[in-house]
Structure formats: structure tokens, C-alpha cells
Design a protein around this motif. Structure first.
Motif, PDB file in Angstrom:
ATOM      1  N   VAL A  37     -17.449 -30.023  -2.933  1.00  0.00           N
ATOM      2  CA  VAL A  37     -17.900 -29.012  -2.053  1.00  0.00           C
ATOM      3  C   VAL A  37     -17.842 -27.562  -2.900  1.00  0.00           C
ATOM      4  CG1 VAL A  37     -17.888 -27.752   0.173  1.00  0.00           C
ATOM      5  CG2 VAL A  37     -17.735 -30.285   0.103  1.00  0.00           C
ATOM      6  N   PHE A  38     -16.579 -27.184  -3.258  1.00  0.00           N
ATOM      7  CA  PHE A  38     -16.224 -26.018  -3.812  1.00  0.00           C
ATOM      8  C   PHE A  38     -17.223 -25.891  -5.169  1.00  0.00           C
ATOM      9  CE2 PHE A  38     -13.893 -23.986  -7.285  1.00  0.00           C
ATOM     10  CZ  PHE A  38     -13.811 -22.602  -6.700  1.00  0.00           C
ATOM     11  N   LEU A  39     -17.150 -26.809  -6.182  1.00  0.00           N
ATOM     12  CA  LEU A  39     -17.628 -26.569  -7.307  1.00  0.00           C
ATOM     13  C   LEU A  39     -19.211 -26.560  -7.067  1.00  0.00           C
ATOM     14  CD1 LEU A  39     -15.849 -28.959  -9.671  1.00  0.00           C
ATOM     15  CD2 LEU A  39     -15.789 -26.681  -9.478  1.00  0.00           C
ATOM     16  N   ASN A  40     -19.803 -27.361  -6.168  1.00  0.00           N
ATOM     17  CA  ASN A  40     -21.284 -27.218  -6.022  1.00  0.00           C
ATOM     18  C   ASN A  40     -21.539 -25.903  -5.213  1.00  0.00           C
ATOM     19  OD1 ASN A  40     -23.851 -28.381  -5.464  1.00  0.00           O
ATOM     20  ND2 ASN A  40     -23.580 -28.402  -3.277  1.00  0.00           N
ATOM     21  N   ALA A  41     -20.810 -25.255  -4.479  1.00  0.00           N
ATOM     22  CA  ALA A  41     -21.211 -24.045  -4.060  1.00  0.00           C
ATOM     23  C   ALA A  41     -21.006 -22.867  -5.090  1.00  0.00           C
ATOM     24  CB  ALA A  41     -20.253 -23.482  -3.013  1.00  0.00           C
ATOM     25  N   LEU A  42     -20.302 -23.000  -5.858  1.00  0.00           N
ATOM     26  CA  LEU A  42     -20.056 -22.165  -7.134  1.00  0.00           C
ATOM     27  C   LEU A  42     -20.954 -22.272  -7.924  1.00  0.00           C
ATOM     28  CD1 LEU A  42     -17.980 -20.129  -8.609  1.00  0.00           C
ATOM     29  CD2 LEU A  42     -16.914 -21.978  -9.567  1.00  0.00           C
ATOM     30  N   THR A  43     -21.409 -23.259  -8.285  1.00  0.00           N
ATOM     31  CA  THR A  43     -22.564 -23.757  -9.091  1.00  0.00           C
ATOM     32  C   THR A  43     -23.957 -22.983  -8.692  1.00  0.00           C
ATOM     33  OG1 THR A  43     -21.503 -25.698 -10.012  1.00  0.00           O
ATOM     34  CG2 THR A  43     -23.872 -25.218 -10.245  1.00  0.00           C
ATOM     35  N   GLU A  44     -24.150 -23.158  -7.319  1.00  0.00           N
ATOM     36  CA  GLU A  44     -25.259 -22.717  -6.679  1.00  0.00           C
ATOM     37  C   GLU A  44     -25.091 -21.025  -6.623  1.00  0.00           C
ATOM     38  OE1 GLU A  44     -25.826 -24.593  -2.896  1.00  0.00           O
ATOM     39  OE2 GLU A  44     -26.297 -26.504  -3.682  1.00  0.00           O
ATOM     40  N   THR A  45     -24.104 -20.637  -6.478  1.00  0.00           N
ATOM     41  CA  THR A  45     -24.142 -19.199  -6.277  1.00  0.00           C
ATOM     42  C   THR A  45     -24.267 -18.799  -7.735  1.00  0.00           C
ATOM     43  OG1 THR A  45     -22.343 -19.219  -4.483  1.00  0.00           O
ATOM     44  CG2 THR A  45     -22.548 -17.139  -5.749  1.00  0.00           C
ATOM     45  N   VAL A  46     -23.492 -19.077  -8.714  1.00  0.00           N
ATOM     46  CA  VAL A  46     -23.748 -18.495 -10.244  1.00  0.00           C
ATOM     47  C   VAL A  46     -25.173 -18.698 -10.528  1.00  0.00           C
ATOM     48  CG1 VAL A  46     -23.138 -18.774 -12.541  1.00  0.00           C
ATOM     49  CG2 VAL A  46     -21.253 -18.927 -10.624  1.00  0.00           C
ATOM     50  N   THR A  47     -25.741 -19.761 -10.372  1.00  0.00           N
ATOM     51  CA  THR A  47     -27.306 -19.966 -10.716  1.00  0.00           C
ATOM     52  C   THR A  47     -27.971 -18.809 -10.005  1.00  0.00           C
ATOM     53  OG1 THR A  47     -26.662 -22.189 -11.013  1.00  0.00           O
ATOM     54  CG2 THR A  47     -28.997 -21.571 -10.604  1.00  0.00           C
ATOM     55  N   ARG A  48     -27.799 -18.720  -8.896  1.00  0.00           N
ATOM     56  CA  ARG A  48     -28.631 -17.640  -8.043  1.00  0.00           C
ATOM     57  C   ARG A  48     -28.392 -16.168  -8.600  1.00  0.00           C
ATOM     58  NH1 ARG A  48     -26.597 -19.172  -2.726  1.00  0.00           N
ATOM     59  NH2 ARG A  48     -27.244 -21.331  -2.563  1.00  0.00           N
ATOM     60  N   GLN A  49     -27.271 -16.243  -9.029  1.00  0.00           N
ATOM     61  CA  GLN A  49     -26.866 -14.788  -9.515  1.00  0.00           C
ATOM     62  C   GLN A  49     -27.171 -14.648 -11.143  1.00  0.00           C
ATOM     63  OE1 GLN A  49     -22.737 -14.049  -8.582  1.00  0.00           O
ATOM     64  NE2 GLN A  49     -23.488 -13.807  -6.722  1.00  0.00           N
ATOM     65  N   GLY A  50     -28.061 -15.737 -11.478  1.00  0.00           N
ATOM     66  CA  GLY A  50     -28.682 -15.714 -12.971  1.00  0.00           C
ATOM     67  C   GLY A  50     -27.674 -16.024 -14.141  1.00  0.00           C
ATOM     68  N   GLY A  51     -26.867 -16.601 -13.584  1.00  0.00           N
ATOM     69  CA  GLY A  51     -25.695 -17.385 -14.684  1.00  0.00           C
ATOM     70  C   GLY A  51     -26.421 -18.581 -15.098  1.00  0.00           C
ATOM     71  N   ASP A  52     -25.725 -18.899 -16.312  1.00  0.00           N
ATOM     72  CA  ASP A  52     -26.167 -20.284 -17.046  1.00  0.00           C
ATOM     73  C   ASP A  52     -25.045 -21.202 -16.753  1.00  0.00           C
ATOM     74  OD1 ASP A  52     -27.266 -22.034 -18.619  1.00  0.00           O
ATOM     75  OD2 ASP A  52     -26.372 -21.076 -20.564  1.00  0.00           O
ATOM     76  N   VAL A  53     -25.492 -22.204 -15.888  1.00  0.00           N
ATOM     77  CA  VAL A  53     -24.369 -23.094 -15.515  1.00  0.00           C
ATOM     78  C   VAL A  53     -24.730 -24.575 -16.138  1.00  0.00           C
ATOM     79  CG1 VAL A  53     -23.283 -24.399 -13.496  1.00  0.00           C
ATOM     80  CG2 VAL A  53     -23.881 -21.927 -13.429  1.00  0.00           C
ATOM     81  N   GLU A  54     -23.639 -25.145 -16.402  1.00  0.00           N
ATOM     82  CA  GLU A  54     -23.765 -26.536 -16.950  1.00  0.00           C
ATOM     83  C   GLU A  54     -22.654 -27.291 -16.188  1.00  0.00           C
ATOM     84  OE1 GLU A  54     -24.562 -27.398 -21.644  1.00  0.00           O
ATOM     85  OE2 GLU A  54     -22.693 -28.498 -21.082  1.00  0.00           O
ATOM     86  N   VAL A  55     -23.140 -28.426 -15.682  1.00  0.00           N
ATOM     87  CA  VAL A  55     -22.295 -29.327 -14.770  1.00  0.00           C
ATOM     88  C   VAL A  55     -21.871 -30.704 -15.660  1.00  0.00           C
ATOM     89  CG1 VAL A  55     -22.147 -30.611 -12.627  1.00  0.00           C
ATOM     90  CG2 VAL A  55     -23.129 -28.248 -12.616  1.00  0.00           C
ATOM     91  N   TRP A  56     -20.456 -30.864 -15.561  1.00  0.00           N
ATOM     92  CA  TRP A  56     -20.016 -32.029 -16.106  1.00  0.00           C
ATOM     93  C   TRP A  56     -19.543 -32.735 -14.939  1.00  0.00           C
ATOM     94  CZ3 TRP A  56     -17.079 -29.666 -20.720  1.00  0.00           C
ATOM     95  CH2 TRP A  56     -17.802 -28.775 -21.555  1.00  0.00           C
ATOM     96  N   ASN A  57     -19.825 -34.008 -14.902  1.00  0.00           N
ATOM     97  CA  ASN A  57     -19.080 -34.984 -13.952  1.00  0.00           C
ATOM     98  C   ASN A  57     -18.309 -36.390 -14.666  1.00  0.00           C
ATOM     99  OD1 ASN A  57     -18.381 -36.434 -11.780  1.00  0.00           O
ATOM    100  ND2 ASN A  57     -20.496 -37.304 -11.331  1.00  0.00           N
TER     101      ASN A  57
END
Length: 105
Positions: A37-57
Motif C-alpha cells: 500500500v505504501f509503495l503503491n501510494a508513493l509510486t502514484e504520487t511521484v508519477t503524478r508529480q512528474g517523477g520517473d518511476v520504475e517498479v520492481w517486484n
């Protein structure tokens, strides 16, 4: 010589050059504590703010609420074998360092 007047309302600021190095954020802990939940919220927030996010699972135990359900393009190792996951993770980190020109220290 004539000057061209620029309408400030339509002028877009130049995108700033990246001045901060990439960040690797990982969450480790027992199950059902909110890491996904934390990592998903962080990913969505950073993406909305223009950040470049790469998710590894690398969490093969969490099949019902995996981060890959929220981010289908998440990178993940081919197997749940711990030794192979470790090797895959090291390769991903090394590739990021090579691509981004990062240095430790």
C-alpha cells in the motif's frame, strides 16, 4: 531589429535538468503490514508529480495484492528462488548505476 512579445500566460517554463540522483526505495518486513500500500501510494504520487518511476517486484509470496496488480509493467524476476532473486536484483541495480552514471558515496 524587432522583438517578439511572449504572452506570459502561454509561456511554459523549461523543464529543469535533473539535479538529484535516482533513489532506490525498498520495503522489507513481515506480511500484511502495508508495504505494498505504501509503495503503491508513493509510486502514484511521484508519477503524478512528474517523477520517473520504475517498479520492481520481488515478492512472490504476495499473490493476491501484489504491486504488479497495480503496476502491470513492474519488472520481476522469472522465479521465486531466493538465490536467483538476489542475482536478478543485483543485475537491476548494476544496470541502473550504469545507465544513470551514479556513484556511491
Amino acid at each position: 531589429m524587432t522583438a517578439t512579445k511572449v504572452d506570459q500566460a502561454q509561456a511554459k517554463p523549461a523543464k529543469p535538468a535533473r539535479t538529484k540522483p535516482p533513489v532506490l526505495l525498498t520495503a522489507v518486513g513481515r506480511q500484511r503490514t502495508g508495504k505494498t500500500v505504501f509503495l503503491n501510494a508513493l509510486t502514484e504520487t511521484v508519477t503524478r508529480q512528474g517523477g520517473d518511476v520504475e517498479v520492481w517486484n520481488t515478492d512472490h509470496l504476495n499473490v493476491s495484492h501484489s504491486i504488479s496488480h497495480f503496476h502491470p509493467n513492474a519488472k520481476k524476476p522469472a522465479t521465486g528462488n531466493l538465490k536467483e532473486q538476489k542475482s536478478w536484483l543485483e543485475q537491476q541495480i548494476d544496470a541502473e548505476i550504469s545507465q544513470k552514471g551514479c556513484t556511491s558515496g
